[in-house]
Design a protein around this motif. Structure first.
Motif, PDB file in Angstrom:
ATOM      1  N   LEU A  85      -4.702  -8.277  -1.888  1.00 19.10           N
ATOM      2  CA  LEU A  85      -5.310  -9.197  -1.084  1.00 19.10           C
ATOM      3  C   LEU A  85      -6.729  -9.534  -1.489  1.00 19.10           C
ATOM      4  N   PRO A  86      -7.018 -10.105  -2.707  1.00 20.36           N
ATOM      5  CA  PRO A  86      -8.540 -10.088  -3.243  1.00 20.36           C
ATOM      6  C   PRO A  86      -9.325 -11.208  -2.783  1.00 20.36           C
ATOM      7  N   PHE A  87      -9.345 -11.196  -1.222  1.00 20.45           N
ATOM      8  CA  PHE A  87     -10.047 -12.392  -0.763  1.00 20.45           C
ATOM      9  C   PHE A  87     -11.428 -11.822  -0.321  1.00 20.45           C
ATOM     10  N   LEU A  88     -12.492 -11.826  -0.818  1.00 21.24           N
ATOM     11  CA  LEU A  88     -13.482 -11.145  -0.769  1.00 21.24           C
ATOM     12  C   LEU A  88     -14.287 -11.413   0.741  1.00 21.24           C
ATOM     13  N   GLY A  89     -14.519 -12.714   0.593  1.00 27.13           N
ATOM     14  CA  GLY A  89     -15.021 -13.515   1.895  1.00 27.13           C
ATOM     15  C   GLY A  89     -14.485 -13.195   3.067  1.00 27.13           C
ATOM     16  N   ASP A  90     -12.987 -13.238   3.125  1.00 22.02           N
ATOM     17  CA  ASP A  90     -12.039 -12.977   4.356  1.00 22.02           C
ATOM     18  C   ASP A  90     -12.394 -11.439   4.789  1.00 22.02           C
ATOM     19  N   PHE A  91     -12.614 -10.723   3.770  1.00 20.52           N
ATOM     20  CA  PHE A  91     -12.747  -9.227   4.133  1.00 20.52           C
ATOM     21  C   PHE A  91     -14.025  -8.852   4.639  1.00 20.52           C
ATOM     22  N   MET A  92     -15.026  -9.840   4.256  1.00 20.58           N
ATOM     23  CA  MET A  92     -16.381  -9.501   4.663  1.00 20.58           C
ATOM     24  C   MET A  92     -16.406  -9.920   6.292  1.00 20.58           C
TER      25      MET A  92
ATOM     26  N   ARG B 147      -7.889 -16.221  10.700  1.00 11.23           N
ATOM     27  CA  ARG B 147      -7.427 -17.512  10.444  1.00 11.23           C
ATOM     28  C   ARG B 147      -7.844 -18.040   8.804  1.00 11.23           C
ATOM     29  N   LEU B 148      -9.014 -17.472   8.448  1.00 14.10           N
ATOM     30  CA  LEU B 148      -9.133 -17.634   7.019  1.00 14.10           C
ATOM     31  C   LEU B 148      -8.059 -16.791   5.932  1.00 14.10           C
ATOM     32  N   ILE B 149      -7.723 -15.640   6.515  1.00 17.40           N
ATOM     33  CA  ILE B 149      -6.826 -14.883   5.650  1.00 17.40           C
ATOM     34  C   ILE B 149      -5.586 -15.689   5.592  1.00 17.40           C
ATOM     35  N   MET B 150      -5.022 -16.101   6.686  1.00 11.04           N
ATOM     36  CA  MET B 150      -3.720 -16.875   6.736  1.00 11.04           C
ATOM     37  C   MET B 150      -3.768 -18.281   5.716  1.00 11.04           C
ATOM     38  N   VAL B 151      -4.910 -18.823   5.947  1.00 12.67           N
ATOM     39  CA  VAL B 151      -4.925 -20.091   4.951  1.00 12.67           C
ATOM     40  C   VAL B 151      -4.905 -19.615   3.521  1.00 12.67           C
ATOM     41  N   ASP B 152      -5.737 -18.439   3.348  1.00 12.28           N
ATOM     42  CA  ASP B 152      -5.971 -18.112   1.926  1.00 12.28           C
ATOM     43  C   ASP B 152      -4.320 -17.567   1.408  1.00 12.28           C
ATOM     44  N   SER B 153      -3.563 -16.815   2.383  1.00 14.03           N
ATOM     45  CA  SER B 153      -2.547 -16.148   2.050  1.00 14.03           C
ATOM     46  C   SER B 153      -1.309 -17.245   1.481  1.00 14.03           C
ATOM     47  N   ARG B 154      -1.657 -18.372   2.270  1.00  9.98           N
ATOM     48  CA  ARG B 154      -0.857 -19.604   2.028  1.00  9.98           C
ATOM     49  C   ARG B 154      -1.050 -20.167   0.511  1.00  9.98           C
TER      50      ARG B 154
END
Length: 439
Positions: free
Chosen positions: A361-368, A424-431
């Motif tokens: 899950l390399p979504f850096l902004g979502d992790f922050m 919500r951001l993580i769900m959007v990025d995961s799609r």
């Protein structure tokens, strides 16, 4: 952990854990300025290369600028409160969970440890993502053929971080490495600043419009607020304060003033310059936006990679301290063969899990955003204010009590809102992206 004991406080029975002061790591040995550099290393880590995109783009000039300054003031205040609680009840509390357990009891001891673990685990995961991004950005400068993908870079970064963790037994042992960290930070911040300035001057028009639909702007704004508090706070202040020499409160306040004045200037410089130069098109990793000689960008990316390896060790140190104290042999020096092999097995396993999650899950902004919501808000703002109320409740005037309660309630509500926005951001990025995405 040791058994618990019931202690009567204000005619109420509080089930408190009996916490040992024993630790496998060094405490009370570092001067205040070394601790100041530890804090500054966290503030000016390679995460700063993402703040133009993750804070300024969603908030704009007014919201982003005011937000950064206000978040710094609130964070300084909350951390100062926490620093003053380091010596409570006639003893020094060298771990965040120890302090919470002393004030609230065993249940809060466990909850605080869980929140802190989530906080540090996700920060460490983000650091490994950052290091992987820096390696991939370096590779792309020379060969943009798609052979070396981000998950491979993340795996390599995790391996290097593990090697560093094997050789640095505890937080105080960083010493000269803090100097290297500061040097690396100044390199990539200076290069990013200068190249952004150059690009900004040559670009005639810039778009500072906040992107997204009305509903999307609401969620990204809330997420950006979580990033604001993430930028300044460690979630492990008592553990850092444990390394400082007496007088611990006075020296910690010096370190905090250093962090929030001189230590924060590089963060402001690169964040504002990056947004000024590229506007709403600013990348989540600023070095991907800048234009300049390949060798200069290579130096900046490699400096970001190396600084990240050092910074990760700071945020992993509470977990290392727990594992070393609880399961280590307790015999011999830190570089005795059996202690080194213990670190290889235990720290290597911990960082392997971090690396796997980072690659998936390399979504850096979502992790922050999620880290700020789930743990930084509760640990730094909600708990700090409430613990101060609990300890000083008989000495505070009514207006000051009201002020602390407003902080507790306000930041609790903000934490919930930020968690919803981050999920919500993580769900959007995961799609949008698949697992092990090559971003």
């Amino acid at each position: 952990m040791a058994d618990s004991v019931s202690v009567s406080i204000s005619d109420q029975k509080v089930d408190r854990p009996l916490v040992s002061d024993d630790t496998a790591h060094q405490i009370s040995v570092d001067p205040w300025y070394q601790v100041g550099f530890v804090l500054t290393t966290g503030v000016n880590s390679a995460y700063v290369l993402g703040y133009s995109g993750s804070i300024m783009v969603p908030l704009g000039w007014i919201g982003g600028t005011c937000g950064l300054i206000l978040a710094a003031a609130i964070s300084m205040y909350a951390n100062a409160l926490l620093a003053r609680l380091h010596e409570v009840g006639g003893k020094r509390h060298i771990r965040y969970r120890d302090l919470a357990g002393h004030i609230y009891g065993r249940k809060m001891y466990s909850l605080t440890w869980a929140l802190q673990y989530i906080n540090l685990f996700m920060i460490n995961t983000g650091f490994i993502i950052l290091a992987g991004q820096a390696l991939k950005a370096t590779y792309v400068l020379f060969r943009d053929d798609g052979v070396l993908k981000l998950p491979y870079c993340i795996a390599l970064s995790g391996f290097v971080c593990a090697l560093f963790a094997f050789g640095i037994p505890y937080l105080s042992a960083l010493r000269i490495w803090l100097g290297f960290s500061t040097f690396f930070s100044l390199i990539y911040i200076t290069i990013a600043f200068v190249l952004s300035l150059k690009d900004g001057v040559t670009t005639p028009s810039k778009d500072y419009t906040i992107p997204g639909s009305h509903s999307a702007k609401i969620f990204t704004t809330i997420g950006a607020v979580a990033n604001l508090v993430f930028a300044y706070n460690t979630g492990m202040l008592p553990e850092i304060q444990a390394t400082i020499r007496p007088p611990v409160v006075k020296n910690m306040e010096k370190a905090l003033w250093f962090q929030f004045t001189v230590g924060s200037l590089p963060l402001y410089a690169v964040t504002f310059m990056g947004y000024w130069a590229y506007g709403s098109s600013t990348s989540s990793y600023l070095l991907n936006s800048v234009k300049g000689p390949v060798w200069i960008k290579t130096v900046a990316n490699l400096s970001a990679f190396l600084q990240t390896v050092i910074a990760l060790h700071i945020f992993a140190s509470p977990m290392y301290e727990f594992l070393d104290t609880r399961y280590g042999s307790g015999h011999g020096g830190p570089f005795a063969i059996h202690n080194v092999m213990f670190r290889v097995g235990v720290r290597g396993g911990y960082l392997t899990v971090n690396t796997l999650v980072a690659a998936m899950l390399p979504f850096l902004g979502d992790f922050m955003s999620l880290t700020g919501a789930l743990s930084t808000f509760p640990l730094t703002f909600v708990l700090a204010n409430h613990m101060y109320l609990m300890v000083k409740r008989h000495k505070l005037p009514s207006m000051q009590k009201l002020w602390h309660w407003l902080n507790v309630v306000g930041f609790s509500l903000l934490s919930i809102a930020a968690a919803v926005a981050a999920l919500r951001l993580i769900m959007v990025d995961s799609r949008t992206y698949h697992l092990f995405a090559d971003l």
